[in-house]
Write an enzyme that holds these catalytic residues in place. Sequence first.
Site, PDB file in Angstrom:
ATOM      1  N   ASP A  46       4.341  27.581  -0.657  1.00  0.00           N
ATOM      2  CA  ASP A  46       5.583  26.777  -0.720  1.00  0.00           C
ATOM      3  C   ASP A  46       5.589  25.639   0.293  1.00  0.00           C
ATOM      4  OD1 ASP A  46       5.985  28.590   1.417  1.00  0.00           O
ATOM      5  OD2 ASP A  46       8.017  29.165   0.815  1.00  0.00           O
ATOM      6  N   ASP A  98      12.207  31.639  -0.210  1.00  0.00           N
ATOM      7  CA  ASP A  98      13.116  32.782  -0.079  1.00  0.00           C
ATOM      8  C   ASP A  98      14.552  32.386  -0.405  1.00  0.00           C
ATOM      9  OD1 ASP A  98      10.761  33.765   0.828  1.00  0.00           O
ATOM     10  OD2 ASP A  98      11.365  33.947   2.921  1.00  0.00           O
TER      11      ASP A  98
HETATM   12  C1  GLA Z   1       7.767  33.805   4.225  1.00  0.00           C
HETATM   13  C2  GLA Z   1       8.401  32.421   4.214  1.00  0.00           C
HETATM   14  C3  GLA Z   1       8.243  31.759   2.841  1.00  0.00           C
HETATM   15  C4  GLA Z   1       6.784  31.790   2.376  1.00  0.00           C
HETATM   16  C5  GLA Z   1       6.196  33.201   2.536  1.00  0.00           C
HETATM   17  C6  GLA Z   1       4.714  33.239   2.239  1.00  0.00           C
HETATM   18  O1  GLA Z   1       8.471  34.646   3.378  1.00  0.00           O
HETATM   19  O2  GLA Z   1       9.770  32.505   4.532  1.00  0.00           O
HETATM   20  O3  GLA Z   1       8.730  30.454   2.883  1.00  0.00           O
HETATM   21  O4  GLA Z   1       6.020  30.846   3.049  1.00  0.00           O
HETATM   22  O5  GLA Z   1       6.403  33.720   3.829  1.00  0.00           O
HETATM   23  O6  GLA Z   1       4.469  32.938   0.902  1.00  0.00           O
END
Ligand code: GLA
Length: 461
Positions: free
Chosen positions: A54, A191
């Site tokens: 992301d 997320d």
């Molecule tokens: C955490 C971060 C997300 C993403 C994941 C890995 O959850 O909050 O933004 O980068 O790690 O995919």
Amino acid sequence: MYPDLNPISWRSLLDRERERVATLVKQFRMQFCQPPQFVVLAPGRINLIGEHTDYNGYPVLPAAIDRHVAVAVGSRADSIVQARTSAPGLAPCTFVLEGRLQPGPSGDWGNYVKAAAQLLCARVSAPKGADILVDGTVPVGAGLSSSSALVVGTGLALLLSAGISDLSRFALAEEFASAEQFVGTLSGGMDQACCLLAEEQAALRIDFFPLRVRSVPFPSDYHIAVCHSLVRAEKAGAARTAYNLRVWECSVAARAVAFLLGDHEQALSIDRLADLERHFPSQPRASFLDLLTYHLPDRPMPIDEIARLLNANVESLMPRSRKYAPPLDTPLQLLRRARHVFSEADRVESAEAALRLGQVDSLHRAMRASHGSCRDDYEVSCPELETLVDAAITCGAVGSRLTGAGFGGSTVQLVPTNKLPEFFERIDQLFYARQLPGERNFADYRFAFRPSSGAKVIAID
Ligand code: GLA
């Protein structure tokens, strides 16, 4: 078209959600001597595939779980926010909504409430405070994004309590993602977007910069099983440093490609690996990795050595945000990080196609390859996750892999709905009974669900 954020009636909730809301409302009345105005339910998430893509500008494929952070909110006449939680051992968090909010000690749960409160301060001058009570069923430190659910839940609660009603789920997903960086992790937007935009019975394909989503139907005869590795994946401490280091490694890798393509001017406007595709549209994705492989040794290197190899100055390779930067003499591993991200971006495409066509075998292959790449190239797995992934495969799961940032936390896998009891029985024997000798009930460590919807606001009448 996404549901707006107008409060819905508690009567429309599922039985178990209704019970939780009723209990929270009762507790709120007892603690604050008034009824709450609203309750917000903000779900956690799993990510089926697209790990650490992301913040690189590549897509992800998460789904919301059926467990929530629940937040009850009541208004106050002053500008104080008083947040309490029923979670054991967590002290209330109280602060005044004025000026620039300062984070408390690293790992303090109140930092997430403050992260959310910043959005209110940014929209309203001299905002009124609120009483907040937080409860939750999203396991903490399990890689299921309980912290983003807390930010989204408390953020929505504060904004709605302040009477702000023109809220768009899309705009908020981006705003909450930036706001959460307040806690010191330079995370991407998966997320928060999943928490706000997820749909029932579907995974969510999310693209970034700009944010776009589309739902991907989830096979009707499967559940998603989540198994905790028993290693807490904290968003504070060592995992945060390791996460932020990877963000920096990827941005240096992206600039390195631009330098190697001879474009020193463009290089400075490139922050993410996906930016390369926009700046150099005639170059295929694979050629970027070929360049790095040809010119850079496959080992961690200090930044000044990288700069020399690229004929660039060190300043042009510095992290985007110095505030949360890892020590600047940390050796950077560029080649493997970039190899993970480019290949993971391709795997998201294959996994989405596999889900759409109902080809569970292809999904399995993509998820397994993703796990291997997270382990070997991105180096975010740990021995417990490895043992658990192997056990889940032995127990007949489809596509077991780590989910979320890694460094502990949970695995995600698909299991045919009619085989769930057998799967849990076997994983209990093969993993949990061995890791936790003497314990007999392992239900707290693993569960299964069908994809849920995004955050909801419930009116209290
Ligand atoms: C955490 C971060 C997300 C993403 C994941 C890995 O959850 O909050 O933004 O980068 O790690 O995919």
